[in-house]
Design a protein around this motif. Structure first.
Motif, short mmCIF file in Angstrom:
data_model
loop_
_atom_site.label_atom_id
_atom_site.label_comp_id
_atom_site.label_asym_id
_atom_site.label_seq_id
_atom_site.Cartn_x
_atom_site.Cartn_y
_atom_site.Cartn_z
N TYR A 1 0.90 -1.29 0.02
CA TYR A 1 0.52 -0.35 0.16
C TYR A 1 0.78 1.37 0.13
CZ TYR A 1 -4.34 3.09 0.70
OH TYR A 1 -5.64 3.61 0.44
N PRO A 2 2.05 1.05 1.17
CA PRO A 2 2.58 2.63 0.35
C PRO A 2 3.20 2.79 -0.80
CG PRO A 2 3.09 1.65 2.52
CD PRO A 2 1.80 0.35 2.35
N VAL A 3 4.04 1.43 -0.75
CA VAL A 3 4.77 1.91 -2.45
C VAL A 3 3.76 2.70 -3.54
CG1 VAL A 3 5.86 0.58 -3.87
CG2 VAL A 3 6.01 -0.07 -1.72
N ALA A 4 2.22 1.52 -3.48
CA ALA A 4 1.56 1.82 -4.59
C ALA A 4 0.86 3.23 -4.89
CB ALA A 4 0.39 1.27 -4.07
N TYR A 5 1.71 3.81 -3.02
CA TYR A 5 0.59 4.83 -2.70
C TYR A 5 1.29 6.29 -3.35
CZ TYR A 5 -0.79 9.52 -0.36
OH TYR A 5 -1.00 10.74 0.28
N LEU A 6 2.62 5.87 -2.57
CA LEU A 6 4.51 6.67 -3.70
C LEU A 6 3.68 6.29 -4.85
CD1 LEU A 6 6.34 6.22 -1.27
CD2 LEU A 6 5.81 7.96 -1.33
N LEU A 7 3.66 5.56 -5.63
CA LEU A 7 3.76 5.88 -7.17
C LEU A 7 2.45 6.34 -7.84
CD1 LEU A 7 4.44 1.52 -8.04
CD2 LEU A 7 6.01 4.01 -8.72
N ALA A 8 1.22 6.74 -7.36
CA ALA A 8 0.59 7.42 -7.28
C ALA A 8 0.61 8.57 -7.65
CB ALA A 8 -1.05 6.58 -7.55
N ASN A 9 1.30 9.21 -6.84
CA ASN A 9 1.31 10.73 -5.76
C ASN A 9 3.09 11.04 -6.07
OD1 ASN A 9 -1.21 11.06 -4.39
ND2 ASN A 9 -0.92 8.94 -3.69
N LEU A 10 4.06 10.31 -6.47
CA LEU A 10 5.32 11.28 -6.74
C LEU A 10 5.01 11.31 -8.32
CD1 LEU A 10 7.64 8.31 -5.58
CD2 LEU A 10 7.40 10.94 -4.89
N SER A 11 6.00 12.14 -8.28
CA SER A 11 6.29 13.02 -9.86
C SER A 11 6.14 12.08 -10.82
CB SER A 11 7.70 13.86 -9.78
OG SER A 11 8.87 13.31 -9.70
N ALA A 12 5.75 12.34 -12.48
CA ALA A 12 6.25 11.45 -12.74
C ALA A 12 7.74 10.57 -13.22
CB ALA A 12 5.93 11.42 -14.07
N ARG A 13 8.51 11.02 -13.53
CA ARG A 13 10.51 10.70 -13.12
C ARG A 13 10.66 10.35 -12.11
NH1 ARG A 13 14.79 12.12 -15.83
NH2 ARG A 13 16.89 12.28 -14.56
N SER A 14 10.22 10.72 -10.79
CA SER A 14 10.35 9.76 -9.49
C SER A 14 9.59 7.94 -9.51
CB SER A 14 9.73 10.22 -8.12
OG SER A 14 11.18 11.72 -8.52
N ALA A 15 8.52 8.50 -10.22
CA ALA A 15 7.24 7.15 -10.79
C ALA A 15 8.00 6.56 -11.81
CB ALA A 15 5.73 7.40 -11.10
N ASN A 16 8.13 6.87 -11.93
CA ASN A 16 9.06 5.53 -13.36
C ASN A 16 10.08 4.45 -12.70
OD1 ASN A 16 7.05 6.64 -15.42
ND2 ASN A 16 8.57 8.04 -15.46
N MET A 17 11.20 5.83 -11.82
CA MET A 17 12.28 5.07 -11.34
C MET A 17 11.23 3.83 -10.23
SD MET A 17 15.87 4.73 -11.34
CE MET A 17 15.92 5.82 -12.40
N LEU A 18 10.61 4.00 -9.19
CA LEU A 18 9.91 3.35 -8.13
C LEU A 18 9.65 2.31 -9.02
CD1 LEU A 18 10.13 2.57 -5.11
CD2 LEU A 18 7.39 4.37 -5.68
N MET A 19 8.93 2.48 -10.25
CA MET A 19 7.89 1.03 -11.29
C MET A 19 8.92 0.40 -11.55
SD MET A 19 5.77 -0.02 -11.56
CE MET A 19 3.91 1.23 -11.63
N ILE A 20 10.80 1.01 -11.68
CA ILE A 20 11.84 -0.64 -12.45
C ILE A 20 11.98 -1.27 -11.66
CG2 ILE A 20 13.30 -0.58 -13.68
CD1 ILE A 20 13.19 2.84 -15.14
N LEU A 21 11.63 -0.59 -9.83
CA LEU A 21 12.23 -1.39 -8.78
C LEU A 21 11.25 -2.49 -8.61
CD1 LEU A 21 13.77 1.40 -6.54
CD2 LEU A 21 15.08 0.25 -8.51
N VAL A 22 10.04 -1.85 -9.02
CA VAL A 22 8.91 -2.74 -8.50
C VAL A 22 9.36 -4.21 -9.87
CG1 VAL A 22 6.47 -3.58 -8.40
CG2 VAL A 22 7.42 -1.28 -7.00
N LEU A 23 9.37 -3.47 -10.70
CA LEU A 23 9.25 -4.66 -11.71
C LEU A 23 10.86 -4.85 -11.92
CD1 LEU A 23 7.69 -2.78 -14.50
CD2 LEU A 23 6.50 -4.80 -13.29
#
Length: 562
Positions: free
Chosen positions: A361-383
């Motif tokens: 839940y916290p990770v998904a919340y960050l992905l949805a509310n961070l800036s696009a650049r930061s969210a993309n980097m975090l999504m790479i780490l998730v995948l």
């Protein structure tokens, strides 16, 4: 100027009534090719549906072959039990008149039928398969059938040796073929050449009336040689069972009226059998000599209980029960393993699902509310874990969690645990939960993120502008809208975890394995596919039941993936 009028009849304009009347007079509306429009439209619609069906036909066929068919096969195997009646047909019929409740052994007719059935099965190499099947229900039956398959030849050899002493021709194939086979078949057999299909055996007319047991045994031998061995009966001496059958016919009947081929030789044997010096074998005693377990009524009870073509025995075993003459009963406490495995599987899957919710839940919340650049980097780490093999990730946890592993070394270095008191985090439930939570975490994050990404941030800002605190705005505005993502992720993770096999097998040890590991054991090691199918069917039913309960409580319509 003339007065205007609204009467269509006076103005000459068409009315609905006149238009319909005109259409009826002219006939139905036609398409460009002259066919009725209604028929043309129906034909075009059928063609459109057929094209759509052809487009999805490969997918339907794929689903049918790879998904539906295996499930149907699993359901069938969980109740199928034809091997007993197919391998021991005479024994099954003979046991119908035997009452297992008396505690006494069945009669001689059952032993005679078992002798014939096991002999035939041993020739076809089926007796070991039957022993393996019955060994699932009673330990030791497998070795019993193996020994019997080797030992029953000795019964017929007693008669074979005595017949051979009278005339060595009784140990040769031609005499038997001439006496038992018809003249037409014999002529075809002599004309047969290698490479051609063997002629189908045909008994001599009247021989079955004189020697019924011998005729039946020799016919079975002939069919086996033709179909299985593809050898000519003119060169293959018959089974020892045929000699036993010949003795039984001579002892029970009168062959003096036989005038066919080798009547003189048969009369000599008849006189030999009637002499007091002729050695005979008691079938029941022969079974006891092979293995004393044949004198245990429980063996025959097991054969009788599992003789129907379909059985509930696999499902009873899957819930730690067993069939008895009195009905279904629970096994002893020290033999009940499947109930514990089912409870452990359900409980640990729930713990893993809850752990994934708390971490995702916290990770998904960050992905949805961070800036696009930061969210993309975090999504790479998730995948990123998907880029490595599941086996590699699981093996890495085995290295990290062991007592001499990385985590214990760090804890010892920090002084949190003593070197002699290292934590046991592997080969138990803890290791399974940790490893599977890590592996299944992305499957929880992605559905949550896809739902959270659709929640407008303005809702939370509006709540705060109306005086709500950050926590109140989150709990009463944001969180309820994210519940569909939690539901979707929970269903996905739970269904995946309840059937997981590799991770519990590697890091679970004896206390952290799932029911799926037991299913795999029965498929690959014990080869008890019926029990594996029953366990799989129960697991499928449990998943469907939990799915139904979730739908009743939460509502499957509320589950969203974005």
């Amino acid at each position: 100027m003339s007065e205007a009028t609204n009467d269509p009849a006076q103005t000459g304009g068409p009315t609905p009534e006149t238009a319909l009347a005109a259409a009826d007079q002219k006939g139905p509306m036609l398409a460009a090719d002259g066919t009725p429009l209604k028929k043309s439209l129906a034909r075009a619609l059928r063609r459109q549906k057929l094209r759509a069906l052809m487009l999805i036909a490969p997918l339907l066929l794929f689903v049918l072959v790879t998904f539906i068919a295996p499930i149907v096969d699993m359901l069938f195997r969980s109740v199928e039990n034809q091997i007993v009646s197919d391998t021991l047909p005479r024994t099954v019929v003979a046991l119908e008149d035997w009452d297992a409740d008396t505690g006494e052994l069945p009669g001689d007719a059952v032993f005679q039928a078992a002798y014939e059935d096991i002999f035939y099965a041993a020739e076809r190499k089926l007796h070991t398969r039957l022993g393996t099947r019955l060994n699932y229900e009673m330990t030791g039956v497998s070795s019993l059938f193996r020994k019997s398959g080797r030992g029953l030849d000795d019964i017929g050899e007693v008669y074979q040796d005595q017949f051979k002493d009278v005339d060595r021709a009784w140990d040769k194939a031609p005499l038997w073929a001439e006496m038992m086979g018809s003249d037409a078949w014999h002529a075809q057999a002599e004309a047969w050449t290698k490479g051609e299909p063997l002629p189908e055996f045909e008994l001599r007319a009247g021989i079955a009336d004189v020697l019924p047991r011998t005729a039946a045994a020799y016919a079975a031998f002939a069919e086996f040689q033709r179909v299985e061995e593809e050898k000519s009966l003119l060169k293959e001496e018959p089974w020892t069972l045929v000699h036993t059958a010949l003795y039984q016919d001579l002892a029970a009947g009168d062959v003096s009226g036989y005038t066919g081929p080798h009547a003189a030789e048969l009369a000599e044997l008849d006189a030999l059998v009637a002499s007091p010096d002729f050695e005979t074998v008691d079938i029941r005693a022969a079974f006891e000599d092979i293995d004393e377990d044949w004198m245990d009524p429980e063996v025959w009870t097991t054969i009788k209980m599992y003789s129907p073509n379909y059985t509930s025995g696999y499902f009873l075993n899957a819930v730690d029960m067993q069939k008895t003459p009195e009905g279904a009963e629970f096994r002893d406490e020290d033999e009940r393993i499947y109930g514990l495995l089912f409870k452990r599987t359900i409980f640990m899957s729930l713990v893993i699902t809850f752990s994934c919710i708390m971490l995702a839940y916290p990770v998904a919340y960050l992905l949805a509310n961070l800036s696009a650049r930061s969210a993309n980097m975090l999504m790479i780490l998730v995948l990123l874990p998907f880029w490595t093999s599941l086996l590699v990730r699981t093996s890495a946890w085995k290295v990290m969690l062991q007592q001499q592993g990385v985590i214990n070394d760090v804890l010892v270095w920090l002084g949190l645990v003593g070197d002699a008191d290292r934590l046991v985090m592997i080969n138990n439930q803890f290791g399974t939960i940790v490893a599977m939570t890590h592996i299944l975490l992305p499957f929880m994050i992605l559905p949550m993120y896809s739902v959270m990404a659709t929640i407008p941030p303005s809702y939370t800002r509006a709540a705060k502008s109306l005086g709500a605190t950050n926590w109140t705005a989150f709990w009463r505005v944001y969180f309820p809208q994210s519940i569909p993502g939690i539901g979707a992720g929970s269903i996905l993770v739970y269904i995946l975890s309840i059937g997981y096999y590799i991770t519990p097998e590697i890091v679970g040890g004896t206390t952290g394995t799932f029911i799926s590991n037991r299913i795999a054991y029965h498929i690959s090691s014990s080869l008890n596919w019926g029990l594996a199918a029953a366990l799989g069917t129960i697991l499928l039913a449990v998943v469907l039941l939990l799915y139904w309960a979730y739908d009743r409580i939460v509502g499957i319509d509320n589950v969203k993936l974005g």
